[in-house]
Design an enzyme around this catalytic site. Structure first.
Site, short mmCIF file in Angstrom:
data_model
loop_
_atom_site.label_atom_id
_atom_site.label_comp_id
_atom_site.label_asym_id
_atom_site.label_seq_id
_atom_site.Cartn_x
_atom_site.Cartn_y
_atom_site.Cartn_z
CD GLU A 40 116.42 20.72 37.53
OE1 GLU A 40 116.24 21.91 37.03
OE2 GLU A 40 116.12 19.67 37.86
CD GLU A 92 112.92 13.78 38.74
OE1 GLU A 92 111.95 12.54 38.70
OE2 GLU A 92 112.56 14.73 38.66
CG ASP A 104 115.55 18.05 44.51
OD1 ASP A 104 115.74 17.33 44.37
OD2 ASP A 104 114.36 18.49 44.31
#
Length: 436
Positions: free
Chosen positions: A248, A244, A171
């Site tokens: 973002e 996912e 991430d």
């Protein structure tokens, strides 16, 4: 080589160019895959062209002036509530969201011509960003990892599960994208501060968007063949890498482009906007599941409007943090954070309507978070502004990266005449509004 569906779309967009004369698409030479049919292409090189998204600080079409007073009222309350000393999280992800949330308030203040609140926002941004940049945030912070050529957090370097696995390179574009958004806005409104912290700002960006020979890995997250990022880091999974939240991912490269605007770096603007464009088209190709699409099996298409987690070798309806039945979370994680570029990501109005109608029944479940409802109502505002405003007015809270001001800004900047496009919508958005 074999081309996936997005390759073929971008190759076909280049048909009028001489570059495309050197390739031959073998329409009858194809293999089925999880990504759709892979089609043979013969040629020495491919030219894939995507329109870079128009990077703007403010809304694309502008906010309706008659809404200024309501927006300013919400803005004053949200700014008055900013208090850096009250922040309890030390997570790089959640801390970054709080920074970006405040930065949104500054840009909305500019857009509604209410600069009175900007000094308070600037103060909050300095108090929250500088400790991470200076290495003085005691509970956490950023460190350079020479082994993998990247940035890790203090907590992540000690615990592979901390900060959602940031220490094992999960991430990175998500977390750092929020920080870079805040840095870009602060550098815009305080040029002297921007000059002082430019080296640290560029280091954070280089962790995931480096294209030069340096101490950082080249394009850590972005896959130049798939044309989207992966959020998974060093951990091995049976089904390969995964991602996912496409929104973002878009935010990360969009924020880098904004930082380029703040620093007058046209190269950074160009690279950030181009990768954002690829991310948007990949999201619309593989994560957004429209009624009647034939990319995925009929049963999957019938039951889903968005993919939960996209893996290299499978598609999950559920999320890392929620089951597939929590459709409001599945919608929200593909929309947050709510930004001007969200309009490009969700510019197909007919698909937005399908997605909202698919999600709405999930709100009848007990315990649905107010923050997730807010993102649903934001998309409702694309085609039903009045209904969305009523629903937003009933909310008792907001996502930690969102605010009432931001939701109102979004709804009041929707175009009453918006229509969908059969190409995912981004292209008509681009052609109509590139000059802004």
């Amino acid at each position: 080589m074999l081309a996936h569906p997005l390759h073929l779309r971008l190759l076909s967009d280049s048909d009028s160019d001489s570059d495309s004369d050197s390739i031959t698409i073998l329409e009858d030479f194809k293999y089925n895959s999880i990504d759709g049919d892979l089609v043979g292409v013969v040629g020495d090189s491919w030219v894939l062209k995507t329109d870079p998204v128009s990077v703007t600080w403010h809304s694309i079409k502008g906010v309706q002036e008659e809404s200024y007073s309501q927006l300013i009222e919400a803005l004053i309350k949200d700014v008055d509530a900013l208090n850096s000393s009250a922040i309890s999280t030390s997570s790089s992800y959640f801390f970054g969201k709080l920074i970006a949330r405040a930065a949104r308030l500054a840009l909305i203040a500019e857009e509604v011509c209410y600069p009175d609140v900007i000094p308070a926002i600037k103060k909050f941004l300095k108090e929250t960003i500088e400790p991470w940049m200076n290495g003085t945030f005691g509970a956490n912070g950023f460190l350079y990892d020479s082994k993998w050529g990247g940035i890790v957090t203090k907590q992540g370097s000690l615990d592979s599960g901390a900060d959602f696995g940031f220490g094992v390179y999960n991430d990175h574009h998500y977390h750092l994208g929020y920080f870079i958004y805040g840095i870009a806005v602060l550098a815009k409104i305080d040029a002297a501060w921007g000059r002082k912290y430019r080296p640290q700002a560029y280091s954070l960006m280089a962790d995931f968007m480096n294209l030069s020979k340096s101490n950082y890995t080249r394009l850590r997250c972005f896959d130049l063949w798939k044309l989207h990022s992966w959020a998974g880091g060093l951990t091995e999974f049976a089904d390969g890498r995964n991602q996912e939240s496409t929104s973002e991912a878009v935010n990360a490269y969009y924020s880098a482009a904004l930082m380029g605007l703040a620093y007058g770096d046209s190269h950074l603007v160009s690279i950030g906007s181009t990768i954002s464009g690829f991310e948007i088209q990949a999201a619309q190709t593989w994560w957004h599941v429209k009624e009647g699409d034939n990319l995925y099996p009929e049963e999957f298409t019938r039951e889903n409007r968005v993919v939960g987690v996209l893996w290299a070798n499978k598609r999950d309806s559920g999320l890392w943090f929620a089951p597939k039945e929590w459709k409001e979370c599945r919608l929200g994680i593909q929309l947050l954070p709510l930004l001007p570029i969200s309009e490009a990501l969700f510019s197909d109005v007919e698909f937005v309507r399908q997605l909202v109608e698919w999600t709405l029944p999930a709100l009848g479940r007990e315990g649905v978070g107010e923050g997730w409802k807010g993102f649903l109502y934001a998309l409702q505002g694309v085609y039903d502004k009045e209904g969305a405003l009523v629903n937003v007015g009933r909310l008792n809270g907001h996502d930690d990266g969102n605010s009432l001001t931001n939701l109102l800004w979004w709804i009041y900047s929707r175009d009453d005449q918006e229509v969908g496009c059969d190409r995912g919508g981004k292209f008509c958005w681009y052609s109509r509004h590139y000059s802004h």
